[in-house]
Design a protein around this motif. Structure first.
Motif, PDB file in Angstrom:
ATOM      1  N   ARG A 277      -6.822  64.731  93.607  1.00 15.60           N
ATOM      2  CA  ARG A 277      -6.584  64.776  92.157  1.00 15.60           C
ATOM      3  C   ARG A 277      -5.101  64.594  91.843  1.00 15.60           C
ATOM      4  N   LYS A 278      -4.252  65.218  92.618  1.00 16.87           N
ATOM      5  CA  LYS A 278      -2.816  65.026  92.423  1.00 16.87           C
ATOM      6  C   LYS A 278      -2.421  63.595  92.769  1.00 16.87           C
ATOM      7  N   ALA A 279      -3.076  63.042  93.789  1.00 14.94           N
ATOM      8  CA  ALA A 279      -2.811  61.655  94.171  1.00 14.94           C
ATOM      9  C   ALA A 279      -3.174  60.701  93.041  1.00 14.94           C
ATOM     10  N   VAL A 280      -4.292  60.954  92.369  1.00 22.69           N
ATOM     11  CA  VAL A 280      -4.712  60.105  91.248  1.00 22.69           C
ATOM     12  C   VAL A 280      -3.665  60.149  90.137  1.00 22.69           C
ATOM     13  N   LYS A 281      -3.187  61.332  89.830  1.00 23.48           N
ATOM     14  CA  LYS A 281      -2.195  61.485  88.758  1.00 23.48           C
ATOM     15  C   LYS A 281      -0.935  60.677  89.055  1.00 23.48           C
ATOM     16  N   LEU A 282      -0.447  60.750  90.284  1.00 20.80           N
ATOM     17  CA  LEU A 282       0.754  60.022  90.661  1.00 20.80           C
ATOM     18  C   LEU A 282       0.502  58.520  90.701  1.00 20.80           C
ATOM     19  N   ALA A 283      -0.671  58.146  91.197  1.00 22.01           N
ATOM     20  CA  ALA A 283      -0.998  56.716  91.280  1.00 22.01           C
ATOM     21  C   ALA A 283      -1.133  56.091  89.899  1.00 22.01           C
ATOM     22  N   LYS A 284      -1.661  56.844  88.956  1.00 22.17           N
ATOM     23  CA  LYS A 284      -1.761  56.330  87.584  1.00 22.17           C
ATOM     24  C   LYS A 284      -0.381  56.061  87.006  1.00 22.17           C
ATOM     25  N   LYS A 285       0.561  56.934  87.296  1.00 25.22           N
ATOM     26  CA  LYS A 285       1.933  56.716  86.824  1.00 25.22           C
ATOM     27  C   LYS A 285       2.491  55.409  87.385  1.00 25.22           C
ATOM     28  N   ALA A 286       2.236  55.176  88.673  1.00 27.02           N
ATOM     29  CA  ALA A 286       2.740  53.960  89.309  1.00 27.02           C
ATOM     30  C   ALA A 286       2.097  52.721  88.701  1.00 27.02           C
ATOM     31  N   ALA A 287       0.779  52.750  88.504  1.00 27.69           N
ATOM     32  CA  ALA A 287       0.074  51.592  87.958  1.00 27.69           C
ATOM     33  C   ALA A 287       0.475  51.321  86.506  1.00 27.69           C
ATOM     34  N   GLU A 288       0.684  52.391  85.742  1.00 27.07           N
ATOM     35  CA  GLU A 288       1.106  52.222  84.347  1.00 27.07           C
ATOM     36  C   GLU A 288       2.517  51.648  84.261  1.00 27.07           C
ATOM     37  N   SER A 289       3.367  52.026  85.211  1.00 31.87           N
ATOM     38  CA  SER A 289       4.745  51.531  85.210  1.00 31.87           C
ATOM     39  C   SER A 289       4.839  50.108  85.739  1.00 31.87           C
ATOM     40  N   GLU A 290       3.923  49.761  86.651  1.00 30.36           N
ATOM     41  CA  GLU A 290       3.923  48.431  87.270  1.00 30.36           C
ATOM     42  C   GLU A 290       2.537  47.802  87.145  1.00 30.36           C
TER      43      GLU A 290
END
Length: 206
Positions: free
Chosen positions: A141-154
């Motif tokens: 769940r924490k991984a999803v949160k961080l990955a969403k930030k990366a995908a939204e930024s890039e």
């Protein structure tokens, strides 16, 4: 690839010898050790890989201790600790592997927290949390949160969508995982075989 890494490492060693007080040369050398060590790990040459990855960790620990203000040194430390943890786990040294992976996760998640607008740091932290060989340390769940930030930024970076899809798969969000992994393939991410494997498995789990 191994030959090219070897030549690059020799060049970087010369730079370190010529300018021992230049931390960027040690950082570059640690990167060479990490790259070749990871390559050898993936083909089962564990002894050679361990020597290189251990040297990378030692260099990176020294750099982060002396220059804690440089984020790239911390990122490198996380990467080589993670790969060393993979090696230790693959060779049955699970306690040592857990210690190394814990350090990788702690270093990289702190880095992502300190620099939340840098997609690469979020992506790396997410990847370690979702894929680490020590399953007890996975926090999808924490991984999803961080990955969403990366995908939204890039949004045009296939690697970020692949990381998001894998994290969502680990979290049991199979429909969302399929969408993200398809996006990663559309954007021609590296190592598409991994995306296709998890994409097929996510479809099977629905």
């Amino acid at each position: 690839a191994e030959e090219l890494y070897g030549k690059a490492i020799e060049l970087r060693r010369k730079l370190v010898a010529d300018s021992p007080d230049a931390p960027e040369h040690n950082h570059s050398l640690a990167g060479g050790y990490t790259g070749l060590g990871s390559l050898l790990l993936d083909v089962g040459r564990h002894k050679e890989s361990e020597r290189l990855l251990s040297d990378a960790v030692a260099l990176s620990e020294e750099l982060t201790s002396e220059h804690p203000e440089v984020p790239d040194y911390r990122e490198r430390l996380g990467r080589c600790c993670y790969d060393l943890g993979r090696l230790l786990h693959a060779t049955g040294r699970h306690d040592e592997a857990e210690q190394s992976v814990r350090k990788a996760i702690k270093t990289t998640t702190q880095l992502a927290g300190d620099s939340p607008d840098v997609p690469g740091y979020n992506r790396a932290a997410s990847w370690y949390l979702a894929t680490c060989p020590c399953e007890d340390l996975r926090t999808p769940r924490k991984a999803v949160k961080l990955a969403k930030k990366a995908a939204e930024s890039e949004p045009q970076a296939g690697e970020s969508w692949k990381g998001l899809g894998l994290a969502q798969y680990r979290a049991g969000d199979f429909r969302e995982s399929i969408e993200a992994l398809n996006k990663s393939l559309e954007l021609n991410c590296a190592e598409q075989a991994a995306s296709m494997f998890f994409l097929a498995t996510a479809h099977w789990k629905l």
